[in-house]
Design a protein around this motif. Structure first.
Motif, PDB file in Angstrom:
ATOM      1  N   SER A   7      -8.901  -0.042  -0.306  1.00  0.00           N
ATOM      2  CA  SER A   7      -8.179   1.089   0.512  1.00  0.00           C
ATOM      3  C   SER A   7      -8.089   2.021  -0.442  1.00  0.00           C
ATOM      4  O   SER A   7      -7.579   3.323  -0.154  1.00  0.00           O
ATOM      5  CB  SER A   7      -6.982   0.684   1.080  1.00  0.00           C
ATOM      6  N   PHE A   8      -7.774   2.039  -1.837  1.00  0.00           N
ATOM      7  CA  PHE A   8      -7.656   3.264  -2.844  1.00  0.00           C
ATOM      8  C   PHE A   8      -9.151   3.823  -3.651  1.00  0.00           C
ATOM      9  O   PHE A   8      -8.874   4.454  -4.157  1.00  0.00           O
ATOM     10  CB  PHE A   8      -6.770   2.846  -3.686  1.00  0.00           C
ATOM     11  N   GLU A  62     -12.322   5.678  -3.309  1.00  0.00           N
ATOM     12  CA  GLU A  62     -12.849   6.869  -2.335  1.00  0.00           C
ATOM     13  C   GLU A  62     -14.120   6.207  -1.995  1.00  0.00           C
ATOM     14  O   GLU A  62     -14.468   6.771  -0.699  1.00  0.00           O
ATOM     15  CB  GLU A  62     -12.793   8.158  -3.072  1.00  0.00           C
ATOM     16  N   CYS A  93       2.450   1.602  -3.387  1.00  0.00           N
ATOM     17  CA  CYS A  93       1.479   1.920  -4.406  1.00  0.00           C
ATOM     18  C   CYS A  93       0.835   3.304  -4.218  1.00  0.00           C
ATOM     19  O   CYS A  93       0.827   4.328  -5.264  1.00  0.00           O
ATOM     20  CB  CYS A  93      -0.067   1.129  -4.273  1.00  0.00           C
ATOM     21  N   LYS A  94       0.904   4.094  -2.844  1.00  0.00           N
ATOM     22  CA  LYS A  94       0.509   5.357  -2.875  1.00  0.00           C
ATOM     23  C   LYS A  94       1.661   6.248  -3.256  1.00  0.00           C
ATOM     24  O   LYS A  94       1.418   7.207  -3.920  1.00  0.00           O
ATOM     25  CB  LYS A  94       0.534   5.602  -1.252  1.00  0.00           C
ATOM     26  N   VAL A 130       0.837   5.963  -7.233  1.00  0.00           N
ATOM     27  CA  VAL A 130      -0.360   6.605  -7.734  1.00  0.00           C
ATOM     28  C   VAL A 130      -0.242   8.092  -7.414  1.00  0.00           C
ATOM     29  O   VAL A 130      -0.770   8.951  -8.340  1.00  0.00           O
ATOM     30  CB  VAL A 130      -1.361   5.939  -6.846  1.00  0.00           C
ATOM     31  N   MET A 142       0.703  -1.137   0.194  1.00  0.00           N
ATOM     32  CA  MET A 142       0.004   0.096  -0.084  1.00  0.00           C
ATOM     33  C   MET A 142       0.954   1.263  -0.012  1.00  0.00           C
ATOM     34  O   MET A 142       0.855   2.243  -0.576  1.00  0.00           O
ATOM     35  CB  MET A 142      -0.907   0.087   1.225  1.00  0.00           C
ATOM     36  N   SER A 162     -10.597   0.846  -8.619  1.00  0.00           N
ATOM     37  CA  SER A 162      -9.732   1.254  -7.810  1.00  0.00           C
ATOM     38  C   SER A 162      -8.378   1.943  -8.483  1.00  0.00           C
ATOM     39  O   SER A 162      -7.915   1.454  -9.364  1.00  0.00           O
ATOM     40  CB  SER A 162      -9.033   0.298  -6.933  1.00  0.00           C
ATOM     41  N   ARG A 163      -7.794   3.151  -7.734  1.00  0.00           N
ATOM     42  CA  ARG A 163      -6.561   3.569  -8.620  1.00  0.00           C
ATOM     43  C   ARG A 163      -5.336   2.712  -8.322  1.00  0.00           C
ATOM     44  O   ARG A 163      -4.207   2.931  -8.824  1.00  0.00           O
ATOM     45  CB  ARG A 163      -6.300   4.969  -7.865  1.00  0.00           C
ATOM     46  N   ALA A 164      -5.440   1.773  -7.370  1.00  0.00           N
ATOM     47  CA  ALA A 164      -4.412   0.821  -7.271  1.00  0.00           C
ATOM     48  C   ALA A 164      -4.450  -0.579  -8.047  1.00  0.00           C
ATOM     49  O   ALA A 164      -3.395  -1.205  -8.130  1.00  0.00           O
ATOM     50  CB  ALA A 164      -4.104   0.297  -5.730  1.00  0.00           C
ATOM     51  N   TYR A 177      -6.873  -2.905  -3.030  1.00  0.00           N
ATOM     52  CA  TYR A 177      -7.545  -2.013  -4.034  1.00  0.00           C
ATOM     53  C   TYR A 177      -8.731  -1.300  -3.343  1.00  0.00           C
ATOM     54  O   TYR A 177      -9.030  -0.096  -3.583  1.00  0.00           O
ATOM     55  CB  TYR A 177      -8.372  -2.985  -5.142  1.00  0.00           C
TER      56      TYR A 177
END
Length: 492
Positions: free
Chosen positions: A413-414, A416, A313-314, A317, A310, A432-434, A411
């Motif tokens: 967690s990314f 919104e 990925c943050k 992203v 995570m 998901s942005r991930a 996914y």
């Protein structure tokens, strides 16, 4: 005596030149008719004899002497003001091109505004800045008193950048400052036309420094306010119309948006090159532990692994979002990126040589940089998706059966709109942005952006570029299908 003074080469001769020049000026004051009859020295060409009087030639020679001595610069404007208007324009313009210090520039400009006919300073500055912006780089030579260039900037580029400061001392020169700033920005961009789009991080460095560190922050505000609030009595000669300033504002903001997007693009490439999507999980227990301890340890291991992913990925992203947002802003720039409009412009603003040259330069820049911006955005989206696929493959390879829930939780967690108590669904593979699918879907939407007539993008592509772009879109359609098919995606 006059003939000898025109050939002054050393200090003694310069003193004689000063004496004879002041003598002629005195004679012209007390006996103007007699001074007008004084003959020019023999040996001058016919053109010179037909244009200049002896008085004019002596003043020109004396001004040239003053201009050659930095300690005598404070006197140049005074003696230049004694020349005819045409000679004032040419002579003082040539002098100011050699003045580089801020304090000296302020002094020289103030003297021009005080001593010359009203409004002549504007024409002089237009000559000076255009001459410096369009200078021949091959014959550049640094002059005495010229400030050094910023790190990474060629001295000739630094001189061109600083030239615009001539038009930043008085608000009424603001519209001309915007004209010349755009002129230099176009020159910088045109130097990259035809180059390999895979630019290094030093590409476009000069225009970025120019916009961020050299130009005043209120450049556009001053230019627009000056045009909109201009009184006829205070208007500069040859004023720039509000319609043209509107075009110039859009041009400047277009180029600025591209430079900002390019910076974010370079930062993204740097981040993705330095951030590996793969890492090895450290097992907390071996098989000799009791079952319940093993289950707890395995869960802790999976959570630690997912938290690590995570965090990675943050990073990517965030960089990808910044790059894609700024590049999208370029492609969807209101009215079209670097698109000029001729409505409400005067005939001179459309048909002048400078206007025609500007139009041709804008077209050349658009034809080169619009396809490049599209490919840069596609690259950001594609590389982000491929990097995230490596996240998924690394998880699947190390955790097998448990990896599906781990990835869906990651996914979620990314997303919104996702909450921790929501059921994990396969929709996350696209929303998901991930998830790689999110970025492939976003890449596919580029086709609509390019096809939109309002953006004016597709007309900048040639047949080869358009064929390559459509091929990329077909590849993203295939990749999107692969990344959103749960059976294939989780069976790596």
């Amino acid at each position: 005596c006059a003939a000898l003074s025109l050939e002054a080469e050393n200090d003694d001769e310069a003193c004689f030149l000063r004496f004879i020049t002041h003598l002629i000026l005195y004679v012209d004051t007390v006996l103007p008719e007699f001074c007008a009859q004084l003959a020019l020295p023999s040996g001058l060409d016919a053109v010179t004899e037909s244009i200049y009087s002896l008085r004019e030639l002596l003043i020109l020679k004396y001004v040239a002497h003053l201009s050659s001595r930095r300690d005598l610069w404070p006197h140049v404007a005074l003696y230049t003001s004694l020349l005819s208007s045409d000679n004032v324009l040419d002579t003082y313009s040539s002098f100011l091109i050699r003045v580089h210090g801020d304090r000296e520039r302020r002094m020289a400009l103030k003297q021009a505004r005080d001593l010359f006919p009203e409004g002549l300073d504007v024409y002089i500055l237009r000559n000076v800045v255009r001459g410096m912006v369009m200078c021949d780089k091959e014959n550049f030579a640094r002059e005495v008193g010229e400030p050094g260039a910023l790190a990474g900037i060629a001295p000739v580029d630094a001189r061109m950048m600083r030239s615009v400061h001539w038009l930043c001392y008085y608000p009424e020169h603001g519209p001309d400052a915007l004209v010349c700033a755009n002129m230099l920005l176009r020159r910088f961009l045109l130097s990259h036309v035809g180059e390999d789009p895979d630019a290094s991080d030093r590409d476009l460095y000069a225009p970025k420094v120019f916009v961020e560190k050299i130009l005043p922050k209120d450049l556009i505000t001053v230019a627009v306010d000056q045009c909109q609030g201009e009184d006829e009595e205070e208007a500069v000669p040859g004023p720039i119309s509000p319609s043209l300033v509107q075009n110039l504002e859009a041009e400047f903001l277009s180029i600025k948006s591209y430079l900002e997007a390019h910076t974010k693009y370079v930062q993204f490439l740097d981040a993705i090159a330095k951030t590996s999507p793969c890492h090895t999980s450290s097992r907390l227990v071996d098989g000799s532990r009791p079952r319940h301890e093993t289950e707890i340890a395995d869960k802790m291991e999976r959570n630690a692994f997912r938290q690590k992913k995570m965090g990675l990925c943050k990073i990517i992203v965030e960089f990808a979002n910044r790059a894609s947002d700024t590049l999208t802003a370029v492609l969807t720039f209101a009215g079209g990126w670097l698109v000029d409009f001729d409505s409400n412009l005067t005939d001179e603003e459309i048909d002048s040589e400078e206007a025609k040259a500007r139009s041709e330069e804008l077209e050349a820049i658009r034809s080169s940089f619009v396809p490049r911006a599209v490919l840069m955005l596609e690259e950001v989206l594609d590389k982000t998706a491929m990097w995230l696929e490596q996240i998924a493959y690394d998880t699947l390879a190390q955790f097998e059966g448990a990896s599906k829930d781990m990835l869906l939780t990651l996914y979620g967690s990314f997303n919104e709109t996702y909450r921790s108590n929501d059921d994990l669904t396969m929709d996350l593979l696209v929303t998901s942005r991930a998830a790689p699918g999110y970025w492939h879907k976003k890449a596919l939407s580029l086709a609509s952006v390019v096809a939109n007539d309002g953006n004016g993008l597709h007309e900048t592509f040639d047949n080869v570029e358009m064929e390559g772009f459509l091929k990329l879109m077909a590849e993203h359609a295939y990749k999107l299908n692969r990344c959103t098919n749960s059976q294939n995606f989780f069976d790596y």
